[in-house]
Design an enzyme around this catalytic site. Sequence first.
Site, PDB file in Angstrom:
ATOM      1  N   HIS A 118       0.812  -1.221   0.000  1.00 56.18           N
ATOM      2  CA  HIS A 118       0.000   0.000   0.000  1.00 56.18           C
ATOM      3  C   HIS A 118       0.844   1.269   0.000  1.00 56.18           C
ATOM      4  CE1 HIS A 118       0.415  -0.200   4.510  1.00 56.18           C
ATOM      5  NE2 HIS A 118       0.387   1.112   4.388  1.00 56.18           N
ATOM      6  N   ASP A 148       0.263  -7.576   1.412  1.00 57.39           N
ATOM      7  CA  ASP A 148       0.716  -6.192   1.591  1.00 57.39           C
ATOM      8  C   ASP A 148       2.239  -6.089   1.602  1.00 57.39           C
ATOM      9  OD1 ASP A 148       0.282  -3.473   1.758  1.00 57.39           O
ATOM     10  OD2 ASP A 148       0.222  -3.451   3.953  1.00 57.39           O
ATOM     11  N   SER A 223       4.727   2.560   7.811  1.00 61.35           N
ATOM     12  CA  SER A 223       4.478   1.412   6.936  1.00 61.35           C
ATOM     13  C   SER A 223       5.701   1.056   6.118  1.00 61.35           C
ATOM     14  CB  SER A 223       3.335   1.717   5.974  1.00 61.35           C
ATOM     15  OG  SER A 223       2.119   1.338   6.522  1.00 61.35           O
TER      16      SER A 223
END
Length: 472
Positions: A118, A148, A223
Amino acid sequence: MLRPLLIKAVAPAVVAAGLLSFVLVGGSPPSVQADISIPMTQGTPSLAPMLKNIMPAVVNIAVTSKVEIQNPLMQDPFFRRFFEGPGAPEQPQERESQSTGSGVIVDAKKGYVITNNHVIDQAESIRVRLSDDREFDAKLIGKDPQTDVAVVQIDAKNLVAIPMADSDKAQVGDFVVAIGSPFGLRQTVTSGIVSAVGRHTGISEGGYEDFIQTDASINPGNSGGALVNLNGELIGIPSNILSRSGGNIGIGFAIPMNQARNVMDQLVEHGSVQRGRIGVVGQDVTPDLAKAFGLPSARGAVVAQVVPDSPADKAGLKSEDIILEANGKEVQSFVQLRNAVGLMRVGEKVKLKVLREGKPRDITVEVGKAEDQVASGEGLHPALAGAVFGPRAEIAGKPSGEGLDAKGVLVQQVAPGSPAARTGLRPDDVVIAVNRQSIDSMAKFEELAGVKEGQLLLHVQRGDGALFLIVR
């Protein structure tokens, strides 16, 4: 970089689901590795010696992408049909968007950097900034939305890679450190412990989850960064948080390194993940089911249906079998079994310990290729371009037991702004009929939907409801 979950939305908005919402945050062995020895220090105990050696391996990732600007009313297929033809609203426009996340150098010689899907999804360009302020354009090697995980590559000298740990050895209570770029603040370090392992959050139906939960502070921008143990070894990749506001409340989730490494190796080798399957629909063994089947405890996965001609069918697996172990590891839930099989290489064998009518038996199943039963919308109908369809049985297995009927096909992916998205299809929709004819297999769906032109009437299940979509 920030993306709300379940409830899948696009960064950087935050959407609440009740009181809490899940939020994605961010965004061959290495030839050079950081020295993880921790020298003895005088005075106050400190993590500084360990961090000094590994922080150069954590990078900042800046992404430029195109974001579609569109009238939200045009997302409604019925509203759009009313305005089709002359005088219809203008086609969607795009604007440039920039976002940031983190990444970790895992191969210093080849310049491989692991991050979250993402973080770089829909990227027009990817720029990596090192701790010494050098910047490089990055090449996308591959990405896997279902785990992911993504891998990019930079051409740079004098890189340092973090050694990877065996994340299966992580235990609740282990001290950990998170490193990344929360809110764009590069090289930020937070500490905490492993709060739980093997977490399944239900962020997205069809995703492969086995998260390490931690209370080390993780925020948007973390992230793709690093979650390391006190030996300076990478045990996980921070991916999302549970939050009321989009900020940290002490509940963060990281992709365990063993899972991330498996995906990374396939991305480097093939550019994509060759997803494994055995072809069963199942559910968790609840206390009520345990009582009904005469089991001593509520653990394992019960097989509700075996897909005809699937690897499981050929190996002799049957409905009502209780799967207790897979490759010697205890199976606690159907999701755990699905994750384990889905991340295995095609052709590998999974040894299952099964309870059938109260008697134990061993069954070995050769893992098949999930993509063998996946259809791309482009090859079916122009208005379905951008969608990927697959067998519903590959996704079923919710803890509550719903969704056990394998009829229909699952909409696995829908590209934003694609013809399929404009038609009104969404990820996790289930197409149960085409032109009023029921769908009981992928072959039947491809036969009915693969008309290349003309109009289709799709009967779609969405959550607890249903609707009809006109495709033309």
